[in-house]
Structure formats: C-alpha cells, structure tokens
Design an enzyme around this catalytic site. Structure first.
Site, short mmCIF file in Angstrom:
data_model
loop_
_atom_site.label_atom_id
_atom_site.label_comp_id
_atom_site.label_asym_id
_atom_site.label_seq_id
_atom_site.Cartn_x
_atom_site.Cartn_y
_atom_site.Cartn_z
N SER A 1 -31.59 14.81 43.44
CA SER A 1 -31.77 15.35 42.00
C SER A 1 -31.52 16.76 42.06
O SER A 1 -31.92 17.51 42.69
CB SER A 1 -33.25 15.00 41.81
OG SER A 1 -33.35 15.73 40.47
N SER B 1 -32.69 18.12 39.20
CA SER B 1 -33.63 18.52 38.36
C SER B 1 -34.48 19.86 38.87
O SER B 1 -34.89 20.70 38.12
CB SER B 1 -34.67 17.55 37.91
OG SER B 1 -33.82 16.71 37.12
N LYS C 1 -37.91 4.49 34.81
CA LYS C 1 -37.62 4.72 33.39
C LYS C 1 -38.49 3.75 32.46
O LYS C 1 -39.08 4.01 31.21
CB LYS C 1 -36.15 5.10 32.86
CG LYS C 1 -35.87 6.32 33.15
CD LYS C 1 -34.30 6.81 32.78
CE LYS C 1 -33.88 8.18 33.24
NZ LYS C 1 -32.76 8.37 32.37
N ASN D 1 -38.00 9.41 29.90
CA ASN D 1 -37.36 10.27 31.25
C ASN D 1 -38.53 11.34 31.18
O ASN D 1 -37.88 12.28 32.13
CB ASN D 1 -35.82 10.52 30.81
CG ASN D 1 -35.85 11.56 29.76
OD1 ASN D 1 -36.59 11.88 28.87
ND2 ASN D 1 -34.97 12.57 30.15
N ASP E 1 -33.13 12.23 27.00
CA ASP E 1 -31.67 11.96 27.46
C ASP E 1 -30.63 11.70 26.01
O ASP E 1 -29.49 12.30 26.04
CB ASP E 1 -31.66 10.50 28.01
CG ASP E 1 -31.82 10.57 29.39
OD1 ASP E 1 -31.53 11.74 29.86
OD2 ASP E 1 -32.36 9.54 30.17
N GLY F 1 -20.45 0.52 27.84
CA GLY F 1 -21.51 0.29 28.76
C GLY F 1 -22.80 0.12 27.70
O GLY F 1 -22.79 0.49 26.54
N GLY G 1 -29.14 1.46 30.54
CA GLY G 1 -30.51 2.32 30.07
C GLY G 1 -29.90 3.59 29.63
O GLY G 1 -30.33 3.88 28.53
N GLY H 1 -20.19 15.22 32.69
CA GLY H 1 -21.59 14.50 32.69
C GLY H 1 -22.57 15.79 32.79
O GLY H 1 -23.89 15.38 32.44
P1 NAP Z 1 -27.64 1.00 34.12
O1 NAP Z 1 -28.85 0.77 33.33
O2 NAP Z 1 -27.69 0.26 35.42
O3 NAP Z 1 -26.17 0.44 33.31
C1 NAP Z 1 -24.97 0.33 33.89
C2 NAP Z 1 -24.00 0.33 32.99
O4 NAP Z 1 -22.81 0.17 33.69
C3 NAP Z 1 -23.90 -1.01 32.41
O5 NAP Z 1 -23.25 -1.27 31.03
C4 NAP Z 1 -23.02 -2.13 33.42
O6 NAP Z 1 -22.45 -3.19 32.72
C5 NAP Z 1 -21.97 -0.80 33.57
N1 NAP Z 1 -21.14 -1.26 34.73
C6 NAP Z 1 -21.83 -1.11 36.01
N2 NAP Z 1 -20.73 -1.49 36.88
C7 NAP Z 1 -19.54 -1.80 36.12
C8 NAP Z 1 -18.28 -2.22 36.56
N3 NAP Z 1 -17.82 -2.39 37.88
N4 NAP Z 1 -17.41 -2.49 35.48
C9 NAP Z 1 -17.70 -2.45 34.35
N5 NAP Z 1 -19.08 -2.00 33.94
C10 NAP Z 1 -20.03 -1.69 35.07
O7 NAP Z 1 -27.28 2.28 34.63
P2 NAP Z 1 -27.62 3.90 33.79
O8 NAP Z 1 -28.82 4.30 33.94
O9 NAP Z 1 -27.24 3.49 32.44
O10 NAP Z 1 -26.63 5.01 34.31
C11 NAP Z 1 -25.23 4.83 34.28
C12 NAP Z 1 -24.54 6.00 34.58
O11 NAP Z 1 -24.88 7.07 33.82
C13 NAP Z 1 -24.83 6.42 36.19
O12 NAP Z 1 -23.76 6.77 36.82
C14 NAP Z 1 -25.82 7.72 35.80
O13 NAP Z 1 -25.83 8.56 37.20
C15 NAP Z 1 -25.32 8.21 34.73
N6 NAP Z 1 -26.13 9.15 34.09
C16 NAP Z 1 -25.98 10.32 33.66
C17 NAP Z 1 -26.99 11.11 33.01
C18 NAP Z 1 -26.75 12.51 32.67
O14 NAP Z 1 -27.62 13.17 32.06
N7 NAP Z 1 -25.43 13.07 32.69
C19 NAP Z 1 -28.05 10.80 32.64
C20 NAP Z 1 -28.47 9.26 32.91
C21 NAP Z 1 -27.44 8.56 33.56
P3 NAP Z 1 -23.22 -4.62 32.79
O15 NAP Z 1 -24.17 -4.69 31.65
O16 NAP Z 1 -22.16 -5.48 32.49
O17 NAP Z 1 -23.60 -4.77 33.98
#
Ligand code: NAP
Length: 282
Positions: free
Chosen positions: A28, A30, A77, A98, A113, A137, A140, A245
C-alpha cells in the site's frame, strides 16, 4: 548536532495513530502518503499498515486503542459495514466504506474514492455536468466512480464483461449499460477504466480497441500499477488526454486526511511522495 536532533520527528505519548486495514497491505502507498502529509504539517500523528483477517477483532482493538482513523482496502470495503456504528449516506449509496473516522469512540464509515475519481477527472475535463462518460467495469471501484459522476450530474454509460452487473449498477444510478461488443456504437467524450485489465497478468490487454480511441477526448485508467497501462499508451498515441490511477489515489487520500485532521492537506507534498515511489528515476 543540535539541529540534526531537532530534525528527527519521534512519536511520543501524545501521538495520534491512524492506519490502513486490508489483506494484503504490504504494497500500500497510503502509509507513505499520510505520513508525508503529517510530517509536512508538523502534526504529532503516525499512520501504519495493518494486515487484517479478523475484521471484527481488529475493529474492537481500534476502539480500545483509540486509533483515530482508518483507510479500508480489499477485501474489507464491504464487509466492514456491518461492524460500524454509523455509515454516511454516500458510502451507503456506493455500498462500500474506504474511510473510518473514530469520533469519541464511535466508528463512522464514509467513502472518499468517489471524490478522488471526480477530482482527477475535473482537473482535465473541467465541469462534468455537460459530459458523457463511459465507465468500463461494474465492480467495487466502478460503484464509487459512477456515484461520483452521478453526483456531479454527468451522463453515465457503463460497459462490463458481466452484463447483469452493469445493468444492476446502471439501474441504481440512472445510467445506460452496454456489453463490450457494443462499444463501437457508444458515444462519449470521456472513458474511465475501473477494471483490473491492464494490471498483471493482463498487462498487454486493453478493453478499447485502438481504432476506437480517437473518438474520445479523455481516457482515465484507475489502475496505477503499471502507471501507463496499455489503454493509456494507446490513448496517448491516438491523441487523447490521459489520466493515470495515481490522481484518484492522491485525491481520495487528500479527502481522508482532511476529514481526519480538519486541516487542508499538503497536496503537493503528497503528490511528490507518490511520484518518488512510482517514478523514482524522474
Ligand atoms: P472488483 O470489484 O473486483 O471489480 C473488477 C472489475 O474488473 C469488474 O468489473 C470485472 O468484471 C472486471 N474484470 C476483471 N477481470 C476482467 C477481464 N479479464 N476482462 C474484463 N473485465 C474484467 O475490483 P475493484 O475493487 O473495482 O478494483 C479494480 C481496479 O481498480 C484494480 O486494479 C484496483 O487496483 C484499482 N483501484 C484503483 C484505485 C485508485 O485510487 N486509483 C482505487 C480502487 C481500485 P466482471 O464484473 O465481469 O467480473
């Protein structure tokens, strides 16, 4: 000699403790962000990372020890919500917490977020209420991004691999939903990738074919490792503005810091801390 001693900050009996709970939390950013901010403002506070699997136990510990505030990350979360004393309206709407504030022994959950995502976009796009934004997407982080866009009055379109999840999210926020196959027909000026596509092991994948990119003005990817995903590399080549990001990560932490301390966050210092960690050669 005296000067050197003065420059080293040491916690003492009056130090306030903050932290992040998640599993894993070893990578992390953070702690770096918040400790740099505490030091920049000379606050007697420290921020640590806690790898937590026993969430309920950890939260009673947090109350018992008087830990003042928490960041919450995967996988807690959503599950943390049932253990908190209060959850604000925005976190309820997003369905995830968060950030926790310990207010006189009551643990209050919120979500920053959405603020991070919206601020990162507004830096490049200006007002969002006239914009059409395609969100890739429906997980979460998509929930927070969509909630933020809806809050700012943007028109939101959602595309996801699992169509049912796109539909559920879209219905909650009065948005439209699509499959990835329909993307050639979807009109928008901004795209936000909230999926993990672009991270390892999907480093060489992007959900938007490069021939579609020129029709968008701004492409934001919330993935920050790597900093330049394939989507962002393709978008740069296509002449789009890009947002990585780290901007969302920075601004969600800025909002947490301000909630916990009641002081304006030292944004430039926090930004430098992130840059040094992610782009050490620059
Ligand atoms: P999550 O709840 O597990 O959601 C994952 C999403 O990705 C879902 O929509 C999933 O689709 C899609 N997905 C995963 N593998 C895929 C593939 N091979 N092809 C197409 N779609 C795919 O995860 P999350 O918490 O939202 O996090 C997602 C990303 O955001 C991570 O990389 C995380 O590090 C990043 N993030 C960044 C920040 C920031 O502050 N920059 C904050 C939070 C998260 P399905 O619904 O079809 O499974």
């Amino acid at each position: 000699m005296k000067q050197d001693k003065m420059d080293i900050w040491m916690p003492d009996a009056a130090t306030s403790l903050y932290g992040i709970i998640g599993h894993p939390v070893g990578h992390s950013l953070s702690p770096l962000l918040h400790n740099r901010a505490f030091r920049a403002l000379g606050l007697n506070c420290v921020y640590l990372a806690f790898d937590v699997t026993d969430l309920e136990g950890a939260l009673s510990g947090i109350k018992a020890l008087g830990i003042k505030g928490l960041s919450v990350t995967i996988p807690h979360k959503q599950s943390i919500m049932r253990f908190l004393d209060e959850i604000d309206h925005v976190a309820k709407r997003i369905g995830a917490v968060n950030t926790v504030l310990n207010k006189d022994g009551r643990l209050i959950g919120t979500n920053t977020d959405w603020i991070g995502a919206v601020k990162a976009l507004e830096e490049e796009a200006g007002r969002l209420d006239t914009k059409k934004v395609l969100v890739l997407g429906a997980g979460g982080s998509a929930r927070a991004v969509v909630a933020g866009l809806a809050e700012r009055g943007a028109r939101v379109l959602i595309a996801n691999r699992t169509l049912e999840k796109a539909k559920d999210l879209a219905e909650q926020f009065d948005a439209r939903w699509y499959s990835f196959d329909e993307l050639p027909d979807v009109e928008a000026s901004i795209v936000v990738n909230t999926t993990s596509v672009g991270m390892a092991p999907d480093l060489e994948r992007s959900l938007i074919p490069s021939d579609l990119l020129p029709k968008y003005a701004i492409i934001m990817d919330i993935v920050y490792s790597p900093l330049k995903t394939k989507l962002l590399r393709d978008a740069e080549r296509a002449g789009c503005k890009t947002i990585n990001g780290l901007r969302m990560l920075l601004y969600q932490a800025v909002a947490q810091f301000e909630l916990w301390t009641g002081k304006p966050a030292p944004v430039k210092e926090m930004e430098h801390a992130l840059r040094e960690a992610m782009e050490p050669d620059k």
